[in-house]
Design a protein around this motif. Sequence first.
Motif, short mmCIF file in Angstrom:
data_model
loop_
_atom_site.label_atom_id
_atom_site.label_comp_id
_atom_site.label_asym_id
_atom_site.label_seq_id
_atom_site.Cartn_x
_atom_site.Cartn_y
_atom_site.Cartn_z
N TYR A 59 0.77 -1.31 -0.02
CA TYR A 59 0.02 -0.09 0.13
C TYR A 59 0.74 1.44 0.08
CZ TYR A 59 0.90 -0.06 5.13
OH TYR A 59 1.35 -0.12 6.24
N LEU A 63 -0.17 5.01 -1.37
CA LEU A 63 -0.33 6.42 -0.35
C LEU A 63 0.53 7.59 -0.94
CD1 LEU A 63 -0.17 4.81 2.92
CD2 LEU A 63 -2.28 5.42 1.55
N LYS A 66 -0.58 11.55 -1.44
CA LYS A 66 -1.75 11.58 -1.04
C LYS A 66 -1.68 12.19 0.34
CE LYS A 66 -4.55 8.07 -3.48
NZ LYS A 66 -3.55 7.52 -4.25
N VAL A 68 -3.29 12.08 3.87
CA VAL A 68 -3.90 10.86 4.51
C VAL A 68 -4.10 11.55 6.00
CG1 VAL A 68 -3.17 8.65 5.43
CG2 VAL A 68 -2.39 9.42 3.15
N ILE A 92 5.06 9.56 4.05
CA ILE A 92 3.72 9.68 3.77
C ILE A 92 3.03 11.12 4.70
CG2 ILE A 92 1.31 8.71 4.12
CD1 ILE A 92 3.51 7.10 2.11
#
Length: 421
Positions: A59, A63, A66, A68, A92
Amino acid sequence: MKKVILALGIFASIGSVTSSCASTTGNKSPFLASSDSLENSIQTPAKTVITGADQTSEYLKYLKGKRVAMVVNQTSIIGKTPSVDSLLALGINIVRIFGPEHGFRGNASNGAKVNDEKDPKTGISVISLYGKLKKPSKEHLADVDLVIFDIQDVGCRFYTYINTLDHVMESCAENNKELMILDRPNPNGYVVDGPILEDRLHSGIGMHKIPITHGMTMGEFAQMLNGEKWLPGQLQCKLKIVKVANYTHDTPYDLPVFPSPNLNSQQSILLYPSICPFEGTIVSQGRGTYMPFTVLGAPLLKGKFGFSFIPKSIQGMSETPLHQNQECYGLDLRKYDVSTLRKSKQINLKWLIEMYNAYPDKARFFDMTQSKQMGDINKLAGTENLKKQIIAGVSEQEIRKSWEPGLSDYKNMRKKYLLYP
């Protein structure tokens, strides 16, 4: 080879295992299990259970780029590191954290309202979903591209994390946001048992027509919420589920991090489905001790049982426990053979029947006016019948028969949403 499953508008990612759990040894968190480290279990080839969170290769690329938001608590780990910290280190962009009952760091007592805060470690805003709000607002999701849900559940209707999942899915559906679930094993996934929740008993400890133990992971339960159109307005939430590797519902699983302050041992987690209904009685479940949900007792049972304990005020666990500073007499289940439950695939009703029969003041056994620490047995059981049956002396066999055909109907419906054998 990566496989993709599309069903009921749900996108579930199932991939090869590319990362593994790390040992929790040496971590000082009070929630961490003290034995059977994951590091040792990794040495068993091929069959090690690996959570969705630990499979970062499944995953991480998705991500990247993005914004999040994460619905997490102290059980949300990658290896032995909080998943928020891990994903931040991996680049992230986490813009917001949502915390459930007990809070983001898991240090709030049972039922205590949790306030919004700024996480001192990361500086990220933490929004409580167990206070003024039950679900993220439109404003909370305005600058979010994707929401991650990563919380360890224990498989019971009255354990509130499935309610949090419901509320988060509702908000994501309303605001057209995708929800990624990093799935985790259900330690009580082997048992599907209990009466189906009656509509008139809908509450904060029972939102859906399911039995006491639902036998599903969070990912599976999310599929059921979508598939049965149980979200308000029959909304549908776009899901991406990262599955647990090497898991079946019968796979024993020792939690590396305890899910809440009063579930602080593997024994308590496995006994919880059978012991929690006692919250609707005058019998203490051990709150106010360091062995909650593994002992049962009450002051008036003196002379009936040899074992005793004294509940005390414990900050962060139970500040005002039932029967505080009074000696309680009853059952010590700390060494109870929990494999008995696994073999029977049933919750234990005998203890509830035994304690009621032994209690001298039966008229007050279920009387919740005696203490604010007592709950409603009907809401806990999901039915008004159980209380009536126990008072009337109905046998366990007859009580179980009264759960049908609802329980069997649920089991058949459940099959449509299973991700694991």
